[in-house]
Structures are given as C-alpha cells and as structure tokens.
Motif scaffolding. Structure first.
Motif, PDB file in Angstrom:
ATOM      1  N   LEU A 102       0.886  -1.297  -0.161  1.00 47.29           N
ATOM      2  CA  LEU A 102       0.025   0.120   0.081  1.00 47.29           C
ATOM      3  C   LEU A 102       0.899   1.262   0.135  1.00 47.29           C
ATOM      4  O   LEU A 102       0.636   2.350  -0.756  1.00 47.29           O
ATOM      5  N   TYR A 132       0.335   3.106  -3.459  1.00 50.62           N
ATOM      6  CA  TYR A 132      -0.561   4.128  -3.307  1.00 50.62           C
ATOM      7  C   TYR A 132       0.063   5.144  -2.289  1.00 50.62           C
ATOM      8  O   TYR A 132      -0.698   6.207  -1.783  1.00 50.62           O
ATOM      9  N   VAL A 152       0.302   5.086   0.866  1.00 49.67           N
ATOM     10  CA  VAL A 152      -0.522   5.263   1.977  1.00 49.67           C
ATOM     11  C   VAL A 152       0.541   5.217   3.119  1.00 49.67           C
ATOM     12  O   VAL A 152       1.336   4.071   3.209  1.00 49.67           O
ATOM     13  N   SER A 173      -1.920   2.880   8.282  1.00 56.75           N
ATOM     14  CA  SER A 173      -2.613   1.700   7.702  1.00 56.75           C
ATOM     15  C   SER A 173      -2.316   0.442   8.622  1.00 56.75           C
ATOM     16  O   SER A 173      -3.100  -0.314   8.824  1.00 56.75           O
ATOM     17  N   MET A 189      -4.710   0.941  11.545  1.00 55.20           N
ATOM     18  CA  MET A 189      -6.056   0.558  11.010  1.00 55.20           C
ATOM     19  C   MET A 189      -6.405  -0.922  10.881  1.00 55.20           C
ATOM     20  O   MET A 189      -7.297  -1.517  11.543  1.00 55.20           O
ATOM     21  N   ALA A 224     -10.972   3.400   6.107  1.00 56.77           N
ATOM     22  CA  ALA A 224      -9.862   4.335   6.127  1.00 56.77           C
ATOM     23  C   ALA A 224      -8.493   4.368   5.371  1.00 56.77           C
ATOM     24  O   ALA A 224      -8.106   5.348   4.848  1.00 56.77           O
ATOM     25  N   VAL A 225      -8.090   3.095   5.250  1.00 61.10           N
ATOM     26  CA  VAL A 225      -7.301   2.707   4.372  1.00 61.10           C
ATOM     27  C   VAL A 225      -7.429   2.787   3.007  1.00 61.10           C
ATOM     28  O   VAL A 225      -6.672   3.530   2.173  1.00 61.10           O
ATOM     29  N   LEU A 269      -7.242   6.518   2.186  1.00 61.52           N
ATOM     30  CA  LEU A 269      -5.874   7.168   1.968  1.00 61.52           C
ATOM     31  C   LEU A 269      -5.128   6.650   0.702  1.00 61.52           C
ATOM     32  O   LEU A 269      -4.006   7.140   0.378  1.00 61.52           O
ATOM     33  N   MET A 270      -5.676   5.587  -0.191  1.00 63.57           N
ATOM     34  CA  MET A 270      -5.303   5.119  -1.273  1.00 63.57           C
ATOM     35  C   MET A 270      -5.536   6.128  -2.236  1.00 63.57           C
ATOM     36  O   MET A 270      -5.046   6.077  -3.417  1.00 63.57           O
TER      37      MET A 270
END
Lengths: 357, 313, 500
Positions: free
Chosen positions: A141, A145, A147, A152, A155, B288-289, B292-293
């Motif tokens: 990720l 991306y 992130v 992450s 989460m 949430a993840v 954020l992507m």
C-alpha cells in the motif's frame, strides 16, 4: 519570550560512564514518576516496587514465568527492529501477531491428520505467513499508493481484532460454548515444553533463534546492508540500485512474519486455544522494547526480558499490595519516554541559548 | 428489508451520525491545527482516552459535568505538553513520542479505573449523561431539527468548530502564520517570529480538543467508563485530517462519513439483522485505508509535517 | 559619509569550526557594498549575524551609531534591516501577497488584504515589477520568486538590505534587472550588502570587502581596484590544471540520447526533445543555470526517472528503461548534484558508503553474505589512494569535511564506472584545492577513454575541462560550442534564453 530556549549540540566523545549515568537517571526518573502515580491511587510505591521485583525474579518459577512473558515481546520487538532499521514505521505488530495466530490455528485444523513433525512445522510456517501477508500488504500500500504505513498498520490492528472476535463468536466458536474463544488446539500442534512441569515452552527457543537470524541478517548480509542504507538515506540508496518498492515489501514481509511467529508461539505455547487475549498489547510493547534495545537484536532480547519481568512481577504486586497490574503498562510507556530523553542526553549537550527561537 | 429504511429509521441513523461524528470532528480539528503547525501528534488516541477517563472520573467524584469536561481538557493538555516538549524542544522522532503517549494513557487509565473506581457490589459506578439541549425553533424544523439541532451543547460546539477553524486559518493573521509554519517554518523564523512558541500553542490546542473529544465519549454519550473506550477514534481523527486534505470543510465531510458507518453499524446490531456485526465494526478502519489510497488526498499535506525545525547547522 | 553599520572583531564558531574570525566590517549609508569570496569563506555567516539569525561569540555590532545586540531576526527587522537569503524563504502553496504580509505588523488579528494589496501595487510600480499578488508561489518562475523575496523586504520599509547570492538562480538578463532595482533602492537611501562570488557583479558596486577562510582580507573602493587584484585576494592558491588537457581524438560514440522527453516535478516537460552524443575520450560540458532540466536529464540517464519518450543508447544497447542497478552494472558512474542527499548516507561509515551499489557484486558478496574482510581491504585501498582524511574507515561520513565527503563519492563512482561518468556540479561548494583534485581525476578518466558528461554553473570550469560545451535552456540544447575558444557572450545569451 522564553520558549524552549535550548539547543542540542552533539557530543564529540561519549564515554561509557556517561552513558551508564544517563541510563541510571532514566531508570530513576521512571521509578519516581511511576511512584507518584501509584500514590495517586493511595498506595505505597516502595512496597509495590519491592513486590514487583520479588515477583519477577525470586525463585525458579518466577524466572520461568518472566521468560514466558518475555517470549512474545522478543519476537514483536525483533519485528519492530527489522522495520525500524529501514525507517519503515510499522506499528502493526499487534495485528500481525493476531493474524499469525489465526493462520496457525487454521493450519492446526487443516493439518490435523498428519504426523506431528509436519503439523508442527506447518503450523509455525503458516503463523509466519499470516503475519507476513499483512505486513506485505501494508508495505505494498505504501509502495503503490503512498499510504502512510503508520496509519495503515494501526487501522489493520483494529480491523484484524474485529476479525478475530468474529471468528471466535461465529465460525470457530465451539457449539454451545458461551465464551468468545475457540476449541483447544490439537495436542500434536502444541509447542513442546522446554522445562518439565513449567510453562516454559518452545516459543522461547524460536525467539532466540530468530534473534540470532536477525543479528546475522543485519550485520552480515547484503540484504541487511540494504536495509541499513535504505533506512538512513532512501534517495541515495535508490540512486545506487536499491529499489524502494522492493525494500518496503521485503522488510514488511520479514517484520510481519516475525510478529506472526509471536502469535503462533502464544497460541501454541501459552494459551492452547484462540482467544481475545492472544495479543494482550504485546505488539505495542514490542515497539517500546525495540526502541529501548537500541534497535539491536541483543538489546531487544535484554529489554524484552526486563519488560517480561515487569509484567510478571505485576501479578505479585497486585496480589500483595493491591496495586492493579495495569500500572505496569503505564510504567513501560514512562520508561520509553525517559529512555528517549536520556539517549538524547547521552549523545547531545543541552545548552541554554540566548537567541530567541 | 423495506421497513428497514423507513423515514424514522433514516432520521435516527442520521441523528446518530451527527452525535457520533462530534468527537471525531473535535479531535480532527485539534489535530489539524497541530499538523498545520508542522507537528504530527500521533498521541491523539491517548489524549482522548485520558480525557475520556478524567471526564468520567471527575464528574463521578464532583457531580459536575463541567468540572469533568474541564479536567479532561487539562489532562489531555498536560499530555500534549509532553508531546510538544519532546517533539519541538528535544526534536525527537514525533511518531515515537506519540506512540509512547498512547501506551501511557492506555495503562494509566486502566490503572486508575481499577484502583480509583471501586465497583460497589455488582454495579459499576455511573454518572448522569450530559443533558440534551434542543435549540428553540431550530429543533422544530422538519428532519433537520432532529438530525442536527436536538443534541447536547458539545455537539453544537463540534459543528461550530469547523467554520471557526476555517475563519481562523484563512482570515486571521495567526491563521496565516500557522499555514506558513507547516509548509516552511523558516519563513516564520526569518520574519522574526518564534516558531517554537507557535508550535507549542498549536500542539496544546490539539491536546485540549482531543481531551474535549474524549470527554464527549464518556460524559456526552455514556453513563459508564469502559477501558479502551475510545477504541481507535483518535487514530480515525488522524485519518480524517488526511482524508480531509488538511482543510476544515473536507474534514467535516470525512468525519461524518466515518460517523455514518458507525451509526449504521449500531442500527444493524440493534435491529438484530443476521449479519456478523464485527465485520461492520471493522469497516471504518478498512474504509480509512481505502480513503488514504486515493491520490488526491494528501495533495495539501503540509510540506514540513513531522520535521523538527532548527535554525542553524 | 556616515557609517550605518560598524562591526568590530566579530567571531562566530560552529563547534570547532571558526566561521568568522575577528571580522571588522562597515557599511555606509546608501552604498552598494559587495562581500566577495569563495564558497565557505564565511560571507553568509557574517550576514546571518547581522540579521540576528546567529549570535556571535564576541565582537560588537553598531547600527546607526548605536551599539545593538540581536537575539532574533525580529530585532534586526525592527531597526529596518532586511535580508534575502540564498535559498528562498517562501511558502509555495500560499499566494504572493500572503507571503509578503505574514508576520508584518499591519493586522491586529484580522487580515487586511486590501491595504496590503495597495501597498504591493505601489511597490511593483515603483520598481517596475510585474507580479500577480494572488498567484501561488509555486506557479511562479524562479526569477519571479526572487522578486517576491525583494518585495517582502521592501514591504517592511527596510533601510538596510542584505542579499545573499541573489543572482545564483537568475538568468543574466534578470541579473541586470536586479541591479537596476538595487540602484533605485540606493537612490532612495537604502544601504545594500551584496554577497557574491561573481566578479561581474562586484564591479557594479561602490565598495567591496574580500573574505577568505572566515577572515576579512581587505575593503577597497571598487573604482580603484581591478578584477585581477580582487581575484588574487579571494584565492589563496593558483590554478594549476591548465595545460593538462591535451587534445585526444575520440574514437567512438558511447552514449546516444535521441529525442528525449522527460516530465518535470510539476507536470510540464523538464527535458524536451533533447539529442546528444557522448564519445569516448571526451568531456561534454553542459552550461546553463540550474533548474533548466540538468537534474532530470542526469536522473534519466542513471535510471531514476523514466522518460516520457525518446531513447538512450549505451554502445549497442537500448538502456532507456533500464533500472538504476542495471545501468550501474553496465559501467555508468554518477556524481550527483547534492552529495549529501543523493550521493552519500550520512549516518553510515566510509566502509558502508564505498560499498553502496557494489554490495551485491560477486566480488564482495557470496550467496547474499558480505565478505567483510575483502570489503574493508578494498575500502582501505581507496581511502589511501584518494587521500581521504578520516580518523578511520569506520568514521561516519556525516562527520567528514565537505571535500573528503565528495572524495568518498568520487572514489566510489570512479571505481564503479567503466565507460561513462556523469558528473552534475561535482565541485559545488568545495575548496579550490579539492575542486582541482576533482578536475584532475576527470581529466585522468578522459585520458583512459571514458565518455564524461559534466554539468556546471561555472563557465570557467567547463572551458577548462570540456571538449565540447552545450548550452541547456528550458530542457533543450540551445547551442553547441567547441571548447577551445568559445564565444562567451554567445553562451551567456543562450543561457538566458536568447537567440543567436
């Protein structure tokens, strides 16, 4: 204005005596602050510390129990060491630990009919894979991306915990059972005991082996070199052919896998069944342990044993003095704060300045 | 399935969304100010939890909800003072300090909960909730009256904090300074303004708001305190700041989206639909993840976020 | 004439390094006073002491005849002192006006943009600057950003302005404009301190103070001095490379760049339709103001950036989309522009830094394990050969001097390169002696047959070393010159975007 008028100047030479002195100051500060907090609850701090110490180290049983408590911390600590050395701020050890335990439990069901040696190695492998998958996912990720890995991983710590409670109150809950927990793991998947008639289990052996592997990895291998280089300067590293994407994935694979092993070890060595106490904060505590251990494998093992002792001694403290054992968790965080300051103090000279800042 | 979405139910879900969104907005606005000043405070979760406990405990002891809320704000601010000292003065890695504060709050609140709040028999200590204060006239507006204007005053404060924050950032001198701070603190320093002072104040404000948000979770919506009561909402507040692209109005939207997910989940659980509610509980964190992507998020991230400023060398 | 600023015996230390050694310096009201010296001579430190950024250990500062003590830029600003820093101190996402008014005393609490805008427009008119007050800084060109910096100072009604290397980012045309602005300021009675290492600029001042190694060498009236005298004061040692560069006939084409397009960080093209060949035994110099696509060109050649279109050939292979590791393995070395950011790992030792890029080569690693003994022996050899001064090979690179740090990069890249060497600003910020050492190494490699691409902002350096000079402007090759006797005026014109 008198805001923060201090400046840090790097010390040219750091003597061992000075370092030891700073370390002692940190311990003293921790005890002082913790003592004050204990007395906020109307309890006697000195008495509490005494019982904590006795409970942690006096007698073979205490020492064994300390080691049992230290085992998951060694592993989660090492997981943090690998990630933090690469300056990948993964705080997902808690979730990776749980997913590792879930994967290991699943493996124990699937491999049920096979011979013990295969079951045991299969279960441990899958425990590693479970944690590694989650780690790699967060690494990917970030690489793909962008992130932020801190967010992450946190989460997923929460999400995975809900996955666990779902499994334990649904598919894996034994029929008719009231508690949120799974059926016991089959006998032959359990880790063998290291010492007769004690709770000391093979997880400690795994933890020590992993510590040695991590030491060799960082010190002696090209991959370890890449981790150090990437962690210190990812831009210069990428100019010389170290791919950030690859580092993110590989580091998170190793780190996540080690955290997964912590879950496996707790499942198969301590609890014997999957429940919601499987992690019990070991993922987060592992981060403190790694930082206090100076992000070195040996330091992490030592810090983990000390923290294991704190947790273990906490029981004695609670029973004898009535100070709740949860105090220990606050104490661990305070230790980290003081330790951060004392490390700074040992490396820098703190000077008052006249310039306004 | 059709009766699942009747008018009353939709309204009650939306009203719950506003109520649940309030602490998220309060904490996220506080975090926004800290981050705009260039300090990433990852200790929000811990500060909220501390506020949550102190709010409950002081209310329980004194019987005054206002005293409880005040204590929550002060307690969280003390924690943010540690954060500020370590991040700004000592220039330590901000994420480590934030994490340590989370763990500190987690252990300390549990410790105080076990040692200070004695259970009497089988009954847990409890308090009276902060009373609802429907706004006259406005609460009579159809739909909107119930959804927005029939909550306690902390909810109104949370909603108002968004335009106030917006006004502060874009229309006042201090807001302009703050916007510069997170992008290029040197620009502030070279105009002869103190960077450290402004960052300290921003972090302290963030702590105060986190404390307020925490107090809301206990005295504003529950009669009991439960360990780990904030359950990751502090982290969600940080996500909301990112998803809201560091702009107050989008932060409001992001907070309401997460609040809606939780309101929906609570409704499903209450109705007893045969669906594993744990999956719905996990949903905000997964969303949430995914949020954020999205590439466009982060486009306005303060450039010096998380980097301690020093003038020389 | 009255001295507006008088500094006596000012000393400023950074750790053990003495940046200003008993400096005595004065500035008269309404003059343009140049501080002239090499990089690292202590000019910027002196300026920051005047502006209150740093506090000196000893010495006195008198402003308008009064003894002053500056604890912060605030104190200096209140006396009407302004400073334009070498690196912009702007906030890119904010508008021009916001950058100008932040921290000023105009507003009590609420921002008053109308009043600010009027004053801004008035200033723009007076100094003949065209700027949109509502444009965000990051949408402006580098030159325009410099005007914003100047307006920031003027908005505060400065009486005394320090400019630290203000033309480093400007085209020659913009530099001329800057001097026109400075002369307008001068007529309004503003005293100006101009820090520079360019002779052309020094000659436009009223007086000049030469600094070398933290000390003041002399202060002279510009009219009564010559370029030669000033250069002699600035430089301690004589240049010695002249005559080393013998003509060698290059034999073959090594690198071919065809129609290269590379995207820049903010969308547009940083490199556009660029064609260039590098031959063996040849140094090709790239002239141009930094920020005209040099960085992107180099990064594409080493594989860090991927081009939008076009091709890069190394001998007979198309390396356009090769990874950095593959390009490195093919024998392409790279001395990056920012050595601490892109070339070195500050927190690691000399050993680890020299190993970078070779840590997976069979010479140093077997089956993933590093052969420490071999590595250390190799590093010791390199440290000796390049005369890197360090307590030991385990010394952390961040603790080395700039020159020795650059030697670490040089040693590594010269060892790893076997056919091509890419050098982007390899002597920036180095002492003359170390720069000279770098020059000799480059010429040595040229003799051995390497194809070398050298970008530099110093035309002297390019002329000294290159066989050919190409001018880069806005991502394109604006012209090519044979370096034996190039027409400097034409090069300057092309660098500024003009046509021949």
């Amino acid at each position: 204005m008198n805001w923060a008028k201090i400046r840090l100047e790097r010390r040219d030479e750091v003597t061992w005596a000075w370092r030891l002195f700073c370390f002692l100051v940190a311990i003293l500060g921790t005890l002082l602050v913790t003592g004050v907090l204990i007395s906020t609850a109307g309890k006697e701090p000195i008495e509490a510390f005494k019982e904590l110490f006795i409970g942690a180290f006096f007698g073979i049983d205490s020492i064994v129990e300390t080691l049992v408590r230290a085992t998951p911390l060694i592993l989660t600590g090492l997981a943090a060491v690998v990630a933090f050395r690469a300056k990948i701020w993964s705080i997902g050890q808690e979730g990776q630990l749980v997913l590792g335990a879930i994967a290991a439990y699943w493996a124990s069901i699937v491999f049920e009919g096979l011979p013990r040696i295969i079951v045991l190695s299969g279960v441990i492998c899958l425990g590693f894979v479970g944690g590694a998958l989650l780690g790699v996912f967060c690494g990917w990720l970030k690489a793909r991306y962008r992130v932020d890995e801190i967010i992450s991983t946190v989460m997923f710590n929460y999400a995975i915990f809900y996955l666990l409670t779902y499994l334990l109150s649904g598919p894996w809950q034994p029929p008719g059972d009231f508690y949120v927990q799974s059926a016991p793991v089959i006998e032959k998947a359990l880790l063998p005991n290291l010492l007769q008639d004690t709770r000391l289990h093979g997880g400690l052996f795994i933890a020590i082996v992993v510590a040695i592997i991590v030491y060799i990895l960082i010190k002696r291998t090209a991959l370890g070199y890449e981790i150090r280089a990437f962690g210190s300067n990812p831009i210069a590293s990428s100019f010389k052919g170290i791919k950030p994407t690859r580092m993110l994935v590989v580091v998170m694979l190793i780190s996540g896998g080690i955290a997964g092993l912590a879950g496996t070890s707790e499942l198969l060595g301590v609890h014997g069944r999957l429940n919601t106490d499987i992690a019990a904060g070991a993922g987060y505590t592992g981060i403190i342990v790694a930082l206090i251990g100076g992000l070195t494998p040996l330091g992490t093992v030592i810090a983990a044993v000390l923290f294991g002792a704190m947790v273990n001694g906490g029981f004695m403290m609670q029973v004898v003095t009535g100070v709740p054992k949860s105090m220990v968790f606050a104490m661990q965080a305070i230790t980290l704060l003081f330790f951060l300051c004392s490390t700074l103090m040992s490396q820098y000279r703190i000077k008052r300045v006249t310039e306004d800042v | 399935m059709s009766e699942f979405f009747t008018e009353t139910i939709v309204i009650s879900i939306l009203a719950a969304m506003v109520r649940i969104g309030a602490p998220l907005i309060l904490a996220a606005i506080g975090e926004l100010i800290a981050e705009r000043a260039g300090v990433i405070n990852l200790g929000v979760e811990g500060m909220m939890l501390m506020g949550c406990f102190l709010g409950f405990f002081v209310t329980f002891e004194t019987g005054s909800i206002l005293a409880g809320i005040g204590a929550a704000m002060v307690g969280a601010m003390l924690m943010s003072l540690i954060m500020a000292f370590m991040a700004i003065t000592l220039r330590l890695e901000q994420f480590v300090t934030g994490l340590a504060l989370n763990l500190l709050a987690s252990g300390l609140t549990l410790f105080w909960f076990r040692s200070l709040l004695k259970t009497i028999g089988s009954t847990q200590p409890n308090i009276d909730l902060l009373e609802k204060a429907p706004i006259p006239f406005l609460s009579d507006i159809p739909y909107l009256g119930i959804i927005v204007f029939s909550h306690n005053w902390l909810v109104y404060l949370a909603i108002l904090s968004v335009p106030i924050c917006s006004f502060f950032l874009y229309k006042t001198k201090y807001g302009l300074e703050l916007r510069c701070l997170g992008e290029n603190p040197r620009a502030i320093d070279m105009k002869g303004l103190s960077v450290a002072k402004r960052q300290y104040l921003a972090v302290l404000f963030g702590g105060m708001m986190a404390g307020l948000a925490g107090a809301f979770i206990s005295v504003g919506s529950s009669i009991r305190f439960v360990p780990e009561m904030t359950a990751g909402r502090g982290w969600l507040a940080i996500v909301i700041v990112i998803a809201g692209n560091w702009q107050p109005k989008w932060i409001l939207v992001a907070a309401l989206v997460f609040a809606f997910l939780e309101a929906f989940q609570m409704h499903v659980q209450a109705v007893g639909i045969n669906f594993p509610y744990q999956i719905l509980l996990a949903l905000p964190y997964v969303v949430a993840v995914i949020a954020l992507m999205h590439r466009r998020a982060r486009s306005r991230a303060p450039a010096s976020l998380g980097v301690a400023y020093s003038r020389g060398s | 004439m009255l001295e507006q600023l008088q500094i006596k015996n000012l000393t400023k230390r950074f750790g053990t390094v003495i940046a200003n050694d008993r400096v005595t310096f004065d500035v008269r009201r309404g003059e343009i006073h140049c501080l002239f010296g090499e990089n690292g001579a202590g000019k910027s430190t002196l300026a920051e002491c005047i502006y209150g950024t740093y506090r000196s250990e000893s010495g006195t500062i008198c402003f308008n005849g009064e003894l002053v003590e500056f604890n912060s830029p605030r104190d200096a600003i209140q006396l009407g002192i302004g400073m334009i820093h070498q690196h912009f101190v702007l906030v890119p996402p904010l508008t021009v006006l916001e950058n100008i008014i932040v921290g000023t005393e105009d507003a009590k609490v609420l921002l008053n943009t109308q009043k600010a805008e009027n004053k801004f427009k008035e200033l723009c008119a007076r100094y003949e600057l065209k700027l949109n007050g509502h444009a965000a800084i990051w949408d402006l060109s580098v030159g325009e950003q410099q005007w914003v910096e100047i307006l920031k100072a003027l908005y505060l009604d400065v009486k005394f302005l320090i400019l630290d290397e203000p033309t480093a980012v400007l085209t020659p045309e913009e530099s001329d404009k800057l001097f026109r602005i400075l002369n307008v300021m001068k007529r309004q009675g503003i005293s100006i301190v101009l820090i520079t290492h360019k002779l052309k600029e020094v000659m436009q001042s009223d007086r000049v103070t030469v600094m070398r190694k933290g000390k003041i060498i002399n202060t002279v009236d510009t009219k009564s001095t010559t370029r030669e005298q000033l250069t002699h004061m600035m430089i301690s040692s004589e240049l010695a490379v002249q005559g080393l560069k013998k003509k060698i006939n290059s034999e073959s084409t090594v690198v071919q760049i065809k129609k290269l397009d590379v995207r820049g960080p903010r969308g547009g093209y940083a490199v556009k339709d660029l064609n260039l060949t590098l031959n063996s035994h040849e140094i090709v110099g790239i002239a141009g103001v930094a920020g005209n696509g040099q960085k992107e060109l180099f990064e594409t050649l080493v594989g860090i950036q991927s081009p939008e279109s076009g091709e890069v050939w190394l001998d007979t292979e198309d390396i356009t989309h090769w990874s950095p590791a593959e390009i490195l393995a093919a024998g392409v070395g790279h001395i990056p522009q920012d050595r601490y950011r892109e070339g070195l790992i500050g927190q690691l030792s000399i050993v680890d830094n020299l190993l970078l890029g070779m840590h997976r080569s069979p010479r140093f690693a077997q089956r993933g394990f590093l052969d420490q003994e071999r590595v250390r022996a190799f590093v010791q050899e390199q440290v000796d050969q390049f005369e890197i001064v360090a307590p030991s090979i385990d010394t952390v690179v961040g603790n080395l001097s700039g020159g020795n740090a650059q030697k670490v990069v040089l040693a590594r890249e010269l060892f790893q390169a076997s056919v091509v060497l890419l050098a982007n600003q390899p002597t920036r910020g180095l002492d003359i002696s170390i720069a000279d050492y770098v020059h000799r190494q480059l010429l040595e490699k040229r003799k051995e047959g390497y194809a070398i691409l050298l970008a530099s902002e110093e035309l002297d350096e390019l002329i000294k070393l290159s066989d050919r000079i190409v001018v880069m402007f806005k991502g394109q090759i604006a012209g090519e010159f044979v370096a034996d006797n190039p027409d400097l005026e034409q090069i300057g014109l092309l660098m500024a975007g003009g046509n021949l």
